[in-house]
Motif scaffolding. Structure first.
Motif: not given
Length: 232
Positions: A134-140, A152-167
């Motif tokens: 959606n126009g954003a760059t996610i850096d895992f 924004i910087t996310l916690t390890k759990n937050e970025i992990y959940i985001l990765r699952i959902l976006v994938e």
């Protein structure tokens, strides 16, 4: 078919290289907006990058640093600059080769083929830590999400959940599947903790205008919506 990203602002040279590489069955991608090089890199996920040094906005060294901070994709510098320090700088920044202009296309093809043979055994793709959504760059790797509205910087759990959902974008992911993935990654969370993490994730994404793209499906789970399929 290997994908090659050609970061070159000389239109005539770009088209000539594009034509020659296409004849060798490579898929060649260029850059239209030199402010969005990393966004294009994340979108294309190239197998090899060719960069000129003298570019608009930022030079090739800058983009080499940026790419190297996220990926080990092979990089070839292609430049008319012939000072030894330019070649040394290229190698120090992690480039795989330096070709001086003017050059013979047979030499360029030979170097590309040699690098691809060396790097990609069994044609396995090069992993990257970047993904666009959606126009954003996610850096895992950096646990960050950025777009025109900020970073924004996310916690390890937050970025992990985001990765699952976006994938699994545009598909509902059950709470059970998310928790199972977290457990398998040794991130032990309870049902209540998952709710808290998703709410925090949505709140953080809201800081850069992305919260609406994570939806809760009551009794089913969560879904990361891609913009072109969103009803709103």
């Amino acid at each position: 078919m290997f994908k090659i990203m050609l970061i070159e602002d000389d239109a005539s040279l770009y088209h000539e290289i594009h034509e020659r590489l296409t004849q060798w069955s490579y898929a060649v991608y260029g850059i239209d907006n030199f402010n969005l090089v990393m966004e294009e890199f994340a979108k294309v996920e190239p197998d090899l990058v060719i960069i000129d040094i003298q570019l608009p906005k930022f030079d090739g060294f800058h983009w080499c640093r940026m790419i190297r901070s996220h990926s080990k994709v092979p990089i070839i510098f292609l430049s008319s600059r012939d000072h030894p320090t330019d070649m040394v700088m290229s190698m120090q920044l992690g480039a795989d080769d330096f070709i001086q202009k003017p050059f013979h296309f047979d030499v360029l093809i030979a170097k590309i083929q040699a690098i691809l043979r060396r790097v990609y055994n069994y044609n396995q793709p090069q992993e990257t830590s970047l993904r666009t959504w959606n126009g954003a760059t996610i850096d895992f790797l950096q646990n960050s999400v950025s777009n025109a509205k900020g970073n924004i910087t996310l916690t390890k759990n937050e970025i992990y959940i985001l990765r699952i959902l976006v994938e699994h974008k545009n598909r509902i992911v059950s709470r059970e599947d998310i928790m199972k993935s977290l457990w398998e990654d040794e991130r032990f969370v309870s049902d209540n903790t998952l709710t808290v993490n998703v709410n925090r994730l949505r709140k953080r994404l809201g800081e850069i205008g992305l919260s609406e793209w994570i939806e809760t499906k009551v009794g089913q789970g969560y879904i990361a919506i891609e913009e072109d399929l969103h009803d709103d």
